[in-house]
Design a protein around this motif. Structure first.
Motif, mmCIF file in Angstrom:
data_model
loop_
_atom_site.group_PDB
_atom_site.id
_atom_site.type_symbol
_atom_site.label_atom_id
_atom_site.label_comp_id
_atom_site.label_asym_id
_atom_site.label_seq_id
_atom_site.Cartn_x
_atom_site.Cartn_y
_atom_site.Cartn_z
ATOM 1 N N MET A 1 -9.079 2.673 -11.411
ATOM 2 C CA MET A 1 -8.630 1.349 -11.092
ATOM 3 C C MET A 1 -9.753 0.577 -10.398
ATOM 4 S SD MET A 1 -5.656 0.047 -8.460
ATOM 5 C CE MET A 1 -4.525 1.274 -8.981
ATOM 6 N N GLU A 2 -9.963 -0.626 -10.855
ATOM 7 C CA GLU A 2 -11.014 -1.465 -10.279
ATOM 8 C C GLU A 2 -10.526 -2.071 -8.970
ATOM 9 O OE1 GLU A 2 -13.194 -5.675 -11.243
ATOM 10 O OE2 GLU A 2 -12.462 -4.485 -12.917
ATOM 11 N N ARG A 3 -11.378 -2.013 -7.963
ATOM 12 C CA ARG A 3 -11.050 -2.608 -6.669
ATOM 13 C C ARG A 3 -11.547 -4.040 -6.657
ATOM 14 N NH1 ARG A 3 -13.369 -0.791 -2.119
ATOM 15 N NH2 ARG A 3 -15.305 -0.555 -3.227
ATOM 16 N N LYS A 4 -10.752 -4.943 -6.093
ATOM 17 C CA LYS A 4 -11.148 -6.344 -5.960
ATOM 18 C C LYS A 4 -11.401 -6.602 -4.484
ATOM 19 C CE LYS A 4 -8.529 -7.792 -9.966
ATOM 20 N NZ LYS A 4 -7.394 -8.594 -10.445
ATOM 21 N N VAL A 5 -12.650 -6.358 -4.074
ATOM 22 C CA VAL A 5 -13.023 -6.427 -2.659
ATOM 23 C C VAL A 5 -14.369 -7.131 -2.539
ATOM 24 C CG1 VAL A 5 -13.569 -5.034 -0.619
ATOM 25 C CG2 VAL A 5 -11.801 -4.253 -2.206
ATOM 26 N N ASP A 6 -14.484 -8.026 -1.562
ATOM 27 C CA ASP A 6 -15.742 -8.724 -1.261
ATOM 28 C C ASP A 6 -15.995 -8.657 0.235
ATOM 29 O OD1 ASP A 6 -16.406 -9.856 -3.846
ATOM 30 O OD2 ASP A 6 -14.708 -11.221 -3.552
ATOM 31 N N VAL A 7 -17.259 -8.719 0.623
ATOM 32 C CA VAL A 7 -17.620 -8.848 2.036
ATOM 33 C C VAL A 7 -18.172 -10.248 2.218
ATOM 34 C CG1 VAL A 7 -19.095 -8.030 3.908
ATOM 35 C CG2 VAL A 7 -18.111 -6.396 2.284
ATOM 36 N N VAL A 8 -17.595 -10.984 3.181
ATOM 37 C CA VAL A 8 -17.994 -12.362 3.442
ATOM 38 C C VAL A 8 -18.414 -12.468 4.902
ATOM 39 C CG1 VAL A 8 -17.196 -14.759 3.507
ATOM 40 C CG2 VAL A 8 -16.410 -13.241 1.691
ATOM 41 N N LYS A 15 -18.763 -10.228 9.757
ATOM 42 C CA LYS A 15 -18.497 -9.832 8.385
ATOM 43 C C LYS A 15 -17.033 -9.420 8.256
ATOM 44 C CE LYS A 15 -23.169 -8.584 7.220
ATOM 45 N NZ LYS A 15 -24.101 -7.557 6.799
ATOM 46 N N THR A 16 -16.414 -9.891 7.187
ATOM 47 C CA THR A 16 -15.013 -9.601 6.921
ATOM 48 C C THR A 16 -14.889 -9.055 5.510
ATOM 49 O OG1 THR A 16 -14.366 -11.434 8.362
ATOM 50 C CG2 THR A 16 -12.679 -10.574 6.877
ATOM 51 N N VAL A 17 -14.122 -7.991 5.358
ATOM 52 C CA VAL A 17 -13.857 -7.397 4.053
ATOM 53 C C VAL A 17 -12.618 -8.082 3.479
ATOM 54 C CG1 VAL A 17 -13.283 -5.276 2.825
ATOM 55 C CG2 VAL A 17 -14.850 -5.197 4.778
ATOM 56 N N PHE A 18 -12.801 -8.813 2.393
ATOM 57 C CA PHE A 18 -11.683 -9.492 1.740
ATOM 58 C C PHE A 18 -11.134 -8.616 0.630
ATOM 59 C CE2 PHE A 18 -13.239 -12.967 4.108
ATOM 60 C CZ PHE A 18 -12.168 -13.844 4.247
ATOM 61 N N ILE A 19 -9.871 -8.267 0.752
ATOM 62 C CA ILE A 19 -9.165 -7.457 -0.235
ATOM 63 C C ILE A 19 -8.261 -8.422 -0.992
ATOM 64 C CG2 ILE A 19 -7.535 -5.559 -0.535
ATOM 65 C CD1 ILE A 19 -8.676 -4.508 2.229
ATOM 66 N N HIS A 20 -8.468 -8.555 -2.294
ATOM 67 C CA HIS A 20 -7.792 -9.600 -3.059
ATOM 68 C C HIS A 20 -6.497 -9.164 -3.729
ATOM 69 C CE1 HIS A 20 -11.265 -12.090 -2.300
ATOM 70 N NE2 HIS A 20 -12.047 -11.153 -2.788
ATOM 71 N N ASP A 21 -6.110 -7.903 -3.606
ATOM 72 C CA ASP A 21 -4.870 -7.406 -4.197
ATOM 73 C C ASP A 21 -3.993 -6.774 -3.126
ATOM 74 O OD1 ASP A 21 -5.254 -8.030 -6.873
ATOM 75 O OD2 ASP A 21 -6.197 -6.116 -7.340
ATOM 76 N N GLN A 88 -7.930 0.037 0.258
ATOM 77 C CA GLN A 88 -8.707 -0.475 -0.870
ATOM 78 C C GLN A 88 -10.132 -0.841 -0.462
ATOM 79 O OE1 GLN A 88 -6.369 -3.338 -3.401
ATOM 80 N NE2 GLN A 88 -5.061 -3.225 -1.578
ATOM 81 N N GLY A 89 -10.314 -1.206 0.793
ATOM 82 C CA GLY A 89 -11.625 -1.637 1.264
ATOM 83 C C GLY A 89 -12.291 -0.669 2.219
#
Length: 179
Positions: A1-8, A15-21, A88-89
């Motif tokens: 499963m693909e993770r939808k995660v970004d660090v902004v 820095k914040t880990v954005f978990i989109h699901d 997830q992150g």
């Protein structure tokens, strides 16, 4: 499963880990067995905390401890959902962690698995809030403490995530984040 995660990184350098699901949903309770199964995919992985250059391992005890710890059992509502979905992150949460602190081990039951004590790091992640149409309207930001045990083998292992606190002052609208 693909993770939808970004660090902004925000304007203050946080820095914040954005978990989109939201994988783990529940009006009243979270299925912690599913969370535990999800976590097993990380066992054997190794991550580096960028701020301290510490290497942190994911051991086979993490899934059970994370899903069934005393802290997890007291969680309800938003914080339970946040802890469940934070899995997830995990790689990114470890990498952006900072504020390292040390505590000696005082419990006999941890004489081997935390022989050299405990480390705590602060980390931060965001979870989406959806409208009635399933569109992301904003993100809620959560601060957490990542608990690391320093074992007899000299390695540091992720043990749990505790002290989940939702930030009330920070609000990210969905258009603020590039997905």
């Amino acid at each position: 499963m693909e993770r939808k995660v970004d660090v902004v990184e925000d304007l203050d350098g946080k820095k914040t880990v954005f978990i989109h699901d939201i994988l783990f949903k529940g009006k009243r309770t979270i299925n912690w067995g599913e969370v535990e199964r999800y976590l097993k995919r990380y066992v054997g992985e190794i991550y580096t905390v960028a701020a301290s250059n510490d290497v942190v391992y994911i051991g086979p005890d993490l899934p059970d401890e994370y899903a069934h710890s005393n802290y997890t059992h007291i969680l309800r509502g938003t914080n339970a959902k946040a802890k469940a979905n934070a899995v997830q992150g995990l790689p990114e949460l470890m990498e952006v962690a900072n504020g390292k602190s040390y505590t000696e081990n005082y419990k006999t039951k941890h004489n081997t698995d935390a022989m050299y004590g405990w480390y705590r790091y602060e980390s931060r992640f965001a979870l989406p809030v959806f409208d009635a149409n399933g569109e992301i309207t904003r993100y809620n930001i959560f601060n957490v403490i990542m608990v690391i045990r320093h074992a007899k083998d000299g390695k540091k292992y992720l043990y749990d995530i505790i002290n989940i606190k939702k930030e009330t002052s920070t609000l990210f609208q969905s258009e603020d984040i590039t997905q």
